[in-house]
Each structure stands twice: as structure tokens, then as C-alpha cells.
Design a protein around this motif. Structure first.
Motif, PDB file in Angstrom:
ATOM      1  N   ILE A 304       0.662  -1.373  -0.198  1.00 51.02           N
ATOM      2  CA  ILE A 304      -0.141  -0.007   0.154  1.00 51.02           C
ATOM      3  C   ILE A 304       0.934   1.072   0.185  1.00 51.02           C
ATOM      4  O   ILE A 304       0.345   2.269  -0.597  1.00 51.02           O
ATOM      5  CB  ILE A 304      -1.022   0.108   0.933  1.00 51.02           C
ATOM      6  N   VAL A 305       1.987   1.065   0.732  1.00 53.55           N
ATOM      7  CA  VAL A 305       2.788   2.478   0.786  1.00 53.55           C
ATOM      8  C   VAL A 305       4.191   2.367  -0.080  1.00 53.55           C
ATOM      9  O   VAL A 305       4.825   3.508   0.228  1.00 53.55           O
ATOM     10  CB  VAL A 305       3.254   2.701   2.373  1.00 53.55           C
ATOM     11  N   SER A 308       3.731   5.549  -1.958  1.00 55.79           N
ATOM     12  CA  SER A 308       3.071   6.583  -1.150  1.00 55.79           C
ATOM     13  C   SER A 308       3.488   7.952  -1.245  1.00 55.79           C
ATOM     14  O   SER A 308       2.609   8.806  -0.844  1.00 55.79           O
ATOM     15  CB  SER A 308       2.887   6.111   0.535  1.00 55.79           C
ATOM     16  N   GLU A 314       9.099   4.097   0.616  1.00 55.11           N
ATOM     17  CA  GLU A 314       9.333   3.827  -0.527  1.00 55.11           C
ATOM     18  C   GLU A 314      10.845   3.159  -0.763  1.00 55.11           C
ATOM     19  O   GLU A 314      10.616   2.285  -1.570  1.00 55.11           O
ATOM     20  CB  GLU A 314       9.395   5.087  -1.412  1.00 55.11           C
ATOM     21  N   VAL A 382       1.711  11.913   2.605  1.00 57.73           N
ATOM     22  CA  VAL A 382       0.855  10.664   2.144  1.00 57.73           C
ATOM     23  C   VAL A 382      -0.585  11.287   1.910  1.00 57.73           C
ATOM     24  O   VAL A 382      -1.115  12.007   2.815  1.00 57.73           O
ATOM     25  CB  VAL A 382       0.912   9.407   3.099  1.00 57.73           C
ATOM     26  N   SER A 383      -1.045  10.741   0.599  1.00 55.22           N
ATOM     27  CA  SER A 383      -2.448  11.261   0.488  1.00 55.22           C
ATOM     28  C   SER A 383      -3.372  10.588   1.778  1.00 55.22           C
ATOM     29  O   SER A 383      -3.260   9.638   2.101  1.00 55.22           O
ATOM     30  CB  SER A 383      -2.687  10.535  -0.943  1.00 55.22           C
ATOM     31  N   GLU A 385      -6.101   9.338   1.012  1.00 58.70           N
ATOM     32  CA  GLU A 385      -6.804   8.001   0.395  1.00 58.70           C
ATOM     33  C   GLU A 385      -5.767   6.946   0.817  1.00 58.70           C
ATOM     34  O   GLU A 385      -6.079   5.940   1.348  1.00 58.70           O
ATOM     35  CB  GLU A 385      -6.866   7.894  -1.094  1.00 58.70           C
ATOM     36  N   THR A 386      -4.425   7.084   0.903  1.00 54.64           N
ATOM     37  CA  THR A 386      -3.663   5.917   1.093  1.00 54.64           C
ATOM     38  C   THR A 386      -3.729   5.907   2.629  1.00 54.64           C
ATOM     39  O   THR A 386      -3.697   4.957   3.305  1.00 54.64           O
ATOM     40  CB  THR A 386      -2.334   6.331   0.826  1.00 54.64           C
ATOM     41  N   GLU A 389      -6.525   4.026   3.485  1.00 60.27           N
ATOM     42  CA  GLU A 389      -6.207   2.582   2.883  1.00 60.27           C
ATOM     43  C   GLU A 389      -5.377   1.632   3.875  1.00 60.27           C
ATOM     44  O   GLU A 389      -5.696   0.466   4.221  1.00 60.27           O
ATOM     45  CB  GLU A 389      -5.597   2.575   1.722  1.00 60.27           C
ATOM     46  N   MET A 390      -4.520   2.336   4.630  1.00 60.92           N
ATOM     47  CA  MET A 390      -3.572   1.835   5.588  1.00 60.92           C
ATOM     48  C   MET A 390      -4.385   1.677   6.559  1.00 60.92           C
ATOM     49  O   MET A 390      -4.211   0.547   7.326  1.00 60.92           O
ATOM     50  CB  MET A 390      -2.481   2.691   5.964  1.00 60.92           C
TER      51      MET A 390
END
Length: 599
Positions: A304-305, A308, A314, A382-383, A385-386, A389-390
Motif C-alpha cells: 500500500i505504501v 505513497s 518507498e 501521504v494522500s 486516501e492512502t 487505505e492503511m
RNA sequence: GGCCCCGUGGUGUAGCGGUCCAACACGCCGCCCUGUCAAGGCGGAGAUCGGCAGUUCGAAUCUGCUCGGGGUCGCCA
């Protein structure tokens, strides 16, 4: 006879009896014409009364008594007068009216009091261990240890195991831990090694047709100590012939339920013990010895990240590392100070750091959470949405605190699983009244050893691969799972075992994989392999830490509390001042010369 | 091997640059006391602050090294 009863024995039903007691002076309360002595032995305390009127001689002598003197008292058991009972003592309704007093031995002033709620440095306790062990709690622990051993022995004997002793002086096997070695006088330059476990001996016993063996085995490992690790410890060691893995697990379940039932019937032990694969344990808990009394499972956020926008995530993902997280429910209001503490905690577990993510409780649901509700160092990288999601992946809700660790897979697993246990402790999630045993099975047979740049046996070289995995020994050694199992209790590894290899071809393959030359194999394991050529039955077994299970049953958090004479972290016995020098004569006999270390 | 914490009378702690030749509690010693049980009252002794070297006019207090203890990562087939 120095005594008719022990100090903790007399009750109201004994009143009127004239008895003799012996023990230590626990405390003296001198009221002038009346002196009270609490007389102590392993069984408890008895109040002894010395009255100037009725026994002037004994009373006068009692005035000289000091703590920890050893005395003998003759007197009459009497019910205490109304209102003078001591409800804190089992013997609190009676007392001994002394008629005679004999001082059997005097004592120096003790370095500390013989009390359970003691606050004394461990080293001081060990230096005066003979006094420390007088504390009721220590007697209780020693007695519990005794009871655990008896329960285990009874169970094993009932299952037709034979108790067989194996030698302490044997040969160094260069696998695993460092050996303690003993120089040979008869063979200058040669050394015995103390056993790290009776592994090879018990396998030889199976080849010998002993069928089922067990032993309370002393094991020695010259490695650094921990709260639950001593240089010598005791294993409940057993081995069985003509068994498969499930047969061994059945014995284990029977053994441990019996041990707990016999010694701590108040504890709840869910049965049957669940089986969890190694892979599942790592995935769900980041550990091969999870405490399954509570959830707070570990999530994996790496995918997911990976893109990100947060650099640490990353780069970790790009390097093949892991980003994993747990959720501390209801902890969104943790202060900076509290999360800083947690960061220090994970650093001490080897992680680079820890990223907290607070999700404010204001939002009704995760979907309604806005950036305003989130407090975290990654919030601006980080967005939303991310971030959501996390949170979805970890099952975090508004009001929760996500704790995220990134880094190499194994480092992350160690840190996050330690953090999980720590949070479970802080939040009181683990029920101390429940003993959740767990079998962790299907361990990989090999693990990669970076230092040696090769495969190493996960358990030991005689552990058998699963039959269905034998084909992968050549193609994919890392994927081969073994008939390897651990017994885990509330997050503590109690022991490991396996079904052993008896097939010569497989054994040779294993040696080859871990880089043993035929010469090395012959040198180290020739005796065992030769034995295997004379009819080795299928067999398997286990070695189980006795000290650890006693520690857990005693409710102690340090193994030293259940060992009569343990060593300090530097492997020293402060009472004996061991290890110590030996005489020049001894060195001479042993053909040993001590040289200064090169520095 | 790395990291963190600790080291002051017998025990446990306080003190964190001068007012400290160090305070408190328990223990210890002495005297008094016939019902206490962490007994009580009165009086008293006891540590130069783990060790060494430095900083400073001055150190228990700051710095470095070292020794010892505890926890932990590595290690522990």
C-alpha cells in the motif's frame, strides 16, 4: 528430635498439647515482662510467648534473641485470647506458651530482612542466597519446581517412558551455541564439552531400542544471558520411537495439561492446544512465539505504501523490506511523550524508528475521517486516501493509534512483535489467569545465514523435512518445511522438537546443503551416523525448558527466581565467586598454561 | 560486540556544583515497657557518596575512562 511439629502446623485442635518447635527467630517483640517471638521455618510462622511470671528463665534468655538465630522452644499450644488473633497468619489463632528455650545457633545481623516484599539488589540476594532462599516466596518457588518435576515424571512414567541419565562429560559439537569445555588430565590438550542438550544421546537410545526415554537434563550453553536465559538450565527432554509428529504433540499436550493441573489448578488451559504454522505465526504476529491471549495482529502495509510518496516507506519497499503495523485501540490520545517512549522501545528492539498515526475519535467512521483528524509525521507526505487505505488494512477505527515500523523484514518482525507484547501489557490485554499453549509447526528446515553466506539448520541437523518437501531439497532448500515443532506458552518458547532423519540419503543431502564436507561430518557425527546404519527406528522428540515453565507457573518474570543458585548476567555466582582461578598445580596437571589475552 | 538504565551508611532511597564532614525509612546498639504481631517510647552508633583521572576557587553532584549490577538487540543448532 528437635521438634514435634513444624512451625506452620499447630492449630486450635492442638491446644493443650505440649510440643517442641525449632526454627529461626523471625521477629522479636519485647514488652518487658512479656516477649513475643515469631518462630519461622519453611512451613510458616508460629508466635511464641515468653512470660516472666511463668517461665522466668526462658523469658530472660528470650531477651537476648536476635533475628535469624536458630532456637528450640518447648511449650504448650494455646488458643489466643479473644481479640488477639492474627488473621494474616494460618497459625494466627494459636500461640505457644514457652516453658523452655534453647539457642541452637546464633546469627550475624542479616544483610537484609527475610521478607517477601523485598527490595534488594539481585547481586546482594545472590551473595546471600542462603538467606534469600529463606523467604517464603522462594520456598514456594522451589516447592513449585519440585511439584512440577513430580507431575512431569508421573506423567511420563505413566506413558511408559524410561528415565535414563546421560553423561555430562562428552564431546564438543561445533553446531549451535558455544560449548563449556572441561580439560582432560589424562589426555593433555583434549577437552570434554558439557552437553548443550542430550540430543545425540537420546537418538542413540532410540537406536538402542529403549523405545521411550525421558530425563530432566542439565544443559549448558556459553552464550549471553537474559531474564529467561541462564548458562545452565534444565530441560524436560524426551524421545520416542515409531512415532509421527502428531504422536509427539499428543504427549506434549498431556504432559503440560497434567503439569498445570497438578500445580496450578486455578489456571485455565484451553485444549486441544491449537496448531499454527510458522508462516501464519510470522504473518499474523511477526513472531514464531506469539502470545495468542490477545489479538492486535500485525498487518502488512508494504504494497500500500510502496508508492505513497513517503521516502522511508518507498525506499524500504524498494529494498525488499517490510512495512508493518499494529493498532492500539483507543490510544489516539497518546501524548507525544508516550509515543516517544514507544519509539525508544522499538529502537531498543532493533528498529530504526516508529511512525505513530493517531486517528481522532471525532469522526463517526473511518470513511468520514479527514486530514484534520489524523496526527502523524507522514500526514503531509501521504494522500488521505492512502492513509485511509492503511487504516482499513489494519482495521483501525477513529480513536485508535496505528503504530508503523518499516525496515528489513526480520528487523521489523522482531520490533513489531515486541511492541505488540508491550502494548498488550500496557493495555492489560493478556489474561494472567489463562495459559494459552500453542503448537507452532511447519518451520522451515533451513534459514539463510548471512555471516556464513550459506544455509544453516533452523533447529538442528537431524531434523527431518516433511515427506512432501523432500523433492525441494535440491531445487529450493529455503522452501523446505521440516517436521519441526515448538511449544509456545503465552509468548514464551518452552521448547523445540522434531521428527528426526533416519534416511541416510536425506541426511547426507542436509549435510551437503549446510556446507559440511564428508570429512567434517565424519569427525562430528560419525558415531551417530554409524549407529544409524545398524537399524534406526523412526523417532522424534522434544527438549523443553523446565525453568521457564516453572517461572510462568510461579508468576515470576525472571528465571533466577525459580533456580536455587542462579548466575548473574556476567555468568558469575556471587556466593561462590565462580568462576575462579585454579592452582598452578592443577594447571600443571592439566597441561594448561594461562596467557594474557592479546587485547 | 552494540544500545539503554543503575551504583550514596547493613538494606532501600533522597540530595544533582558551595548552605552535605550528606537527609529519610527500615535494620543495628542501649534503656523502658505483661498482649504484641511492620509492636511502642526515649536515646545512640553507622556512609567521604563503586574506582581512577580530570574540569572548577569548590564535586556525591559536571566530563572521560574503568569496574560491578540489571534490561535488551546480536547471539542462543
Amino acid at each position: 528430635m528437635y521438634r514435634d511439629m513444624t512451625c506452620g502446623q499447630p492449630r486450635q485442635s492442638d491446644s493443650g498439647k505440649t510440643i517442641t518447635l525449632s526454627g529461626w527467630v523471625h521477629r522479636r517483640r519485647d514488652h518487658g515482662g512479656l516477649t513475643f517471638i515469631d518462630l519461622r521455618d519453611f512451613s510458616g510462622l508460629m508466635q511464641v510467648v515468653f512470660n516472666e511470671d511463668s517461665a522466668p528463665e526462658a523469658h530472660a534468655l528470650a531477651g537476648d534473641l536476635r533475628s535469624e538465630w536458630v532456637i528450640q522452644v518447648k511449650g504448650t499450644v494455646q488458643e489466643r485470647r479473644v481479640g488477639a488473633d492474627n488473621p494474616d497468619l494460618p497459625t494466627g489463632t494459636v500461640e505457644i506458651i514457652a516453658s523452655e528455650l534453647t539457642v541452637l545457633n546464633r546469627s550475624e545481623t542479616p544483610p537484609f530482612e527475610v521478607e517477601d516484599d523485598l527490595n534488594v539488589a539481585d547481586e546482594t540476594r545472590l551473595r546471600y542466597r542462603f538467606m534469600d532462599l529463606r523467604r517464603p516466596r522462594m520456598y514456594r518457588n522451589m516447592k513449585l519446581r519440585h511439584d512440577v518435576i513430580q507431575a512431569a515424571r508421573n506423567y511420563m512414567v505413566g506413558e511408559d517412558f524410561l528415565e535414563i541419565e546421560t553423561p555430562i562429560l562428552l564431546k564438543s559439537t561445533p553446531e549451535g551455541a558455544r560449548d563449556y569445555v572441561v580439560p582432560s588430565r589424562v589426555h593433555p590438550g583434549s577437552f570434554y564439552a558439557l552437553p548443550q542438550s542430550p540430543q545425540q544421546l537420546k537418538q542413540l537410545l532410540m537406536v538402542s531400542g529403549m523405545d521411550r526415554y525421558f530425563q530432566f537434563a542439565h544443559c549448558f550453553r556459553d552464550e549471553d544471558l537474559r531474564a529467561d536465559r541462564q548458562p545452565e538450565h534444565t530441560q524436560i527432554d524426551f524421545e520416542m520411537s515409531f512415532v509421527e509428529q502428531e504422536d509427539v504433540l499428543q504427549i506434549l499436550e498431556g504432559l503440560y495439561t497434567a503439569m498445570v493441573r497438578e500445580t496450578r489448578p486455578d489456571l485455565e488451559v484451553p485444549t486441544p492446544f491449537p496448531r499454527m504454522t510458522y508462516a501464519e505465526a510470522i504473518e499474523r504476529y511477526g513472531s514464531d512465539k506469539p502470545d495468542v491471549r490477545f489479538g492486535m495482529e500485525v498487518s502488512r502495509l508494504t504494497d500500500i505504501v510502496a508508492d505513497s510518496g513517503f521516502g522511508v516507506f518507498e525506499s524500504v519497499a524498494a529494498a525488499g523490506g517490510a512495512v508493518r503495523a499494529i493498532v492500539a485501540p483507543g490510544c489516539a490520545d497518546y501524548t507525544r511523550r508516550q509515543t516517544d517512549e514507544l519509539i525508544e522501545f522499538v529502537k531498543s528492539s532493533g528498529a530504526q524508528g516508529l511512525i505513530p498515526m493517531h486517528i481522532a475519535a471525532e469522526a463517526d467512521s473511518l470513511e468520514e475521517v479527514t486530514l484534520e483528524d489524523i496526527r502523524s509525521p507522514i500526514r503531509n507526505h501521504v494522500s488521505l486516501e492512502t492513509l485511509k487505505e492503511m487504516a482499513r488494512t489494519t482495521d483501525a477505527e477513529p480513536g485508535d493509534l496505528m503504530l508503523i515500523i518499516a525496515g528489513p523484514e526480520q528487523v521489523v518482525n522482531v520490533a513489531i512483535s515486541n511492541l505488540r507484547v508491550e502494548m498488550g501489557r500496557r493495555l492489560g490485554l493478556a489474561d494472567p489467569g489463562v495459559f494459552n499453549f500453542l503448537f507452532v509447526v511447519d518451520f522451515p528446515l533451513f534459514e539463510w545465514d548471512d555471516d556464513r553466506d550459506g544455509w544453516a539448520a533452523m533447529h538442528h541437523v537431524f531434523s527431518s523435512p516433511r515427506p512432501q518437501d523432500v523433492g525441494m531439497l535440491d531445487s529450493d532448500p529455503g522452501a523446505v518445511l521440516g517436521q519441526l515443532y515448538d511449544l509456545v506458552l503465552n509468548g514464551v518458547e518452552l521448547g523445540s522438537g522434531s521428527i528426526r532423519i533416519v534416511d541416510r540419503a536425506i541426511q547426507e543431502k542436509v549435510f551437503e546443503l549446510i556446507g559440511h564436507s564428508p570429512e567434517q561430518v565424519e569427525e562430528r557425527f560419525g558415531h551417530l551416523l554409524r549407529a544409524f546404519q545398524y537399524g534406526a527406528p523412526p523417532h522424534g522428540g522434544m527438549g523443553l525448558g523446565l525453568d521457564r515453565i516453572v517461572m510462568l507457573l510461579a508468576g515470576e518474570d525472571n528465571i533466577r527466581e525459580v533456580i536455587a543458585f542462579p548466575k548473574t548476567q556476567a555468568a558469575v555466582d556471587p556466593l561462590f565467586e565462580a568462576p575462579g582461578a585454579i592452582t598452578d598445580e592443577q594447571l600443571e596437571e592439566l597441561s594448561i598454561r594461562v596467557v594474557e589475552s592479546g587485547g
